[in-house]
Design an enzyme around this catalytic site. Structure first.
Site, mmCIF file in Angstrom:
data_model
loop_
_atom_site.group_PDB
_atom_site.id
_atom_site.type_symbol
_atom_site.label_atom_id
_atom_site.label_comp_id
_atom_site.label_asym_id
_atom_site.label_seq_id
_atom_site.Cartn_x
_atom_site.Cartn_y
_atom_site.Cartn_z
ATOM 1 N N HIS A 281 -7.039 -33.947 14.892
ATOM 2 C CA HIS A 281 -6.066 -34.665 13.858
ATOM 3 C C HIS A 281 -6.288 -36.077 13.757
ATOM 4 O O HIS A 281 -6.042 -36.813 12.900
ATOM 5 C CB HIS A 281 -4.631 -34.198 14.607
ATOM 6 C CG HIS A 281 -3.274 -34.967 13.975
ATOM 7 N ND1 HIS A 281 -2.588 -34.084 12.969
ATOM 8 C CD2 HIS A 281 -2.995 -36.261 14.059
ATOM 9 C CE1 HIS A 281 -1.588 -35.207 12.684
ATOM 10 N NE2 HIS A 281 -1.769 -36.476 13.302
ATOM 11 N N GLU A 282 -6.268 -36.767 15.053
ATOM 12 C CA GLU A 282 -6.632 -38.210 15.155
ATOM 13 C C GLU A 282 -7.764 -38.424 14.307
ATOM 14 O O GLU A 282 -8.059 -39.547 13.745
ATOM 15 C CB GLU A 282 -6.573 -38.411 16.563
ATOM 16 C CG GLU A 282 -5.348 -38.346 17.344
ATOM 17 C CD GLU A 282 -4.201 -38.597 16.724
ATOM 18 O OE1 GLU A 282 -4.067 -39.268 15.728
ATOM 19 O OE2 GLU A 282 -3.021 -38.185 17.094
ATOM 20 N N HIS B 173 -0.885 -37.647 7.036
ATOM 21 C CA HIS B 173 -0.279 -36.250 7.216
ATOM 22 C C HIS B 173 -0.028 -35.450 6.082
ATOM 23 O O HIS B 173 0.326 -35.597 4.977
ATOM 24 C CB HIS B 173 1.178 -36.584 7.815
ATOM 25 C CG HIS B 173 1.106 -37.448 9.289
ATOM 26 N ND1 HIS B 173 2.032 -38.484 9.872
ATOM 27 C CD2 HIS B 173 0.191 -36.999 10.247
ATOM 28 C CE1 HIS B 173 1.505 -38.672 11.189
ATOM 29 N NE2 HIS B 173 0.353 -37.746 11.387
ATOM 30 N N HIS C 229 -7.490 -38.633 10.827
ATOM 31 C CA HIS C 229 -6.744 -39.989 10.380
ATOM 32 C C HIS C 229 -7.942 -41.265 10.378
ATOM 33 O O HIS C 229 -7.845 -41.769 9.277
ATOM 34 C CB HIS C 229 -5.961 -40.438 11.420
ATOM 35 C CG HIS C 229 -4.266 -39.861 11.387
ATOM 36 N ND1 HIS C 229 -3.869 -39.545 10.168
ATOM 37 C CD2 HIS C 229 -3.514 -39.586 12.244
ATOM 38 C CE1 HIS C 229 -2.412 -39.358 10.335
ATOM 39 N NE2 HIS C 229 -2.354 -39.220 11.683
#
Ligand SMILES: *[C@@H]1O[C@H](CO)[C@@H](O)[C@H](O)[C@H]1NC(C)=O
Ligand SMILES: *[C@@H]1O[C@H](CO)[C@@H](O)[C@H](O)[C@H]1NC(C)=O
Length: 418
Positions: free
Chosen positions: A100-101, A110, A104
């Protein structure tokens, strides 16, 4: 979520808004003479590099190498990735959270911030005021035609959000790792797609940028051209391909995955099941058990993160994560007084049993149906459960001689319909 802008301070600013980094660190113009990625040798960067390798092995194309090349020019992104990974590691040590990071760091926002999210989510008043939920617009973000996916690695869980498609409530936030659409998105944005390929992909797959001679497949599909069931992570296979051979009676699948040792593993164990109906028929599923071992905890609420079952029934939606359930969710598990049939819209129903911690146990009955047989549930498809708490004290003699006990304790007495 999907704001992917390559070389611009816009990226830095938007990421800063998302991840709460201080702007002054991010704004300096990007130049070509920043150090190579490979020259940055602090521990955190090593973790980032290792996780990039994980992502490559899990389906991001060879052009991730080019991404790393881009990162040589964009130390700024690398720094964000480092910060993010540090945070993710500190928080959980789960692959989904780390991925997830890193997403980013690639400029992906998101999922619950997508410009089309209001079709799929209802947000609480508190969400509306929280910049983690700020809705993007079609002019500042690109979804590249990818389907809204409640199971995206970039989707938060509970946090006041309600899935409009209610069966997806526990899919949100599960964090199973990058899903098919997440990877399509990045491969599209960074123009990694194969220009010419030596393979024809089945079942909605596309040529894998990492070589262009094999395919990247939708969840549940595998093989070099996506024509077969994904074997999952278990060797020998736990998952199997099953044929539904009857309509007037049910067959039963009983399986489990994981260990009740309480350890939270970095990666998931995964087993995929295909249940196939004869041509022109559909598959009907009736769940009797979909949870942890008795007394073992599970996570439900933020999303079915720890372990669970994914169900994919809609052929037109195989691109996105299916519905996830855990903890013997009453929305899924039938009881004698509340039978909950799930029916596929094609000849194929796909199930994934997964575990990151503790064992997940599944028991599901299945048969094939068509529009004329759909709603009459045969006796052998109905849940068969012991109804008295002392059933296990009765011997076979007692069962044989007492009709009440035989019908109230069908599991113990072996009188469940076959
Ligand atoms: C960095 O890595 C080295 C070698 O692996 C290790 O000894 C050291 O403890 C690490 N430092 C931190 C702050 O994690
Ligand atoms: C599924 O994904 C593939 C690959 O990106 C795409 O070509 C196809 O249009 C998608 N299908 C749907 C129904 O979104």
């Amino acid at each position: 979520m999907f704001r992917l802008v390559l070389i611009s301070s816009l990226l830095a600013i938007s990421l800063a808004a998302t991840v709460n980094l201080r702007l002054p660190n991010l704004v300096p113009a990007v130049t070509n003479d920043l150090p190579d990625f490979s020259d940055i040798t602090d521990n955190i960067t090593d973790i980032v590099k290792a996780r990039f390798d994980d992502l490559v092995s899990k389906g991001l194309g060879r052009h991730v190498q080019e991404l790393i090349g881009i990162q040589k020019k964009l130390k700024i992104i690398n720094k964000i990735a480092a910060e993010q990974v540090k945070k993710a590691n500190a928080n959980s040590g789960r692959f989904g959270a780390i991925a997830h990071e890193i997403f980013h760091a690639f400029g992906v926002f998101h999922h619950h911030s997508r410009s089309d999210r209001d079709t799929y989510l209802t947000l609480s008043a508190a969400n509306q005021d929280d910049n983690q939920f700020t809705k993007l617009t079609t002019s500042d973000s690109y979804n590249y035609g990818t389907m809204y996916d409640y199971g995206s690695v970039m989707h938060y869980g509970l946090d006041g959000m309600t899935a409009v498609e209610t069966l997806y409530q526990s899919t949100m936030g599960a964090g199973l790792g990058p899903q098919f659409g997440d990877i399509v998105l990045i491969n599209t944005q960074y123009q990694c797609m194969c220009k010419s390929a030596t393979v024809t992909c089945a079942n909605g797959g596309y040529p894998n940028p990492n070589g262009c001679s094999t395919c990247l497949c939708r969840g549940g599909f595998g093989g070099s051209d996506c024509s077969v069931r994904d074997p999952g992570t278990e060797n020998p296979d736990v998952g199997v391909t099953l044929q539904a051979i009857a309509s007037d009676s049910c067959q039963t699948l009983v399986t489990s995955l994981g260990n009740d040792d309480g350890v939270i593993n970095l990666y998931y164990q995964k087993s995929w099941f295909w249940i196939q109906a004869p041509a022109g028929k559909q598959v009907q599923l009736i769940f009797q058990k979909a949870g942890t071992s008795p007394g073992v905890s599970y996570s439900q609420g933020y999303g079915c993160t720890d372990q669970g079952v994914e169900i994919k029934l809609k052929n037109g939606e195989f691109n996105r994560t299916g519905t996830l359930f855990c903890g013997d969710d009453p929305a899924l598990v039938s009881t004698p007084s509340n039978i909950i049939p799930f029916t596929s819209d094609s000849e194929l129903a796909i199930l994934q049993v997964y575990s990151q911690t503790n064992k997940f146990n599944l028991q599901v009955k299945y048969r094939y149906v068509d529009s004329t047989t759909l709603s009459t549930i045969p006796g052998s498809c109905q849940p068969c459960l012991d109804q008295y708490s002392n059933c296990n004290t009765f011997t076979s003699d007692v069962c044989a001689n007492n009709q009440n006990i035989a019908s109230g304790c069908p599991v113990t007495c072996g009188t469940c319909p076959k």
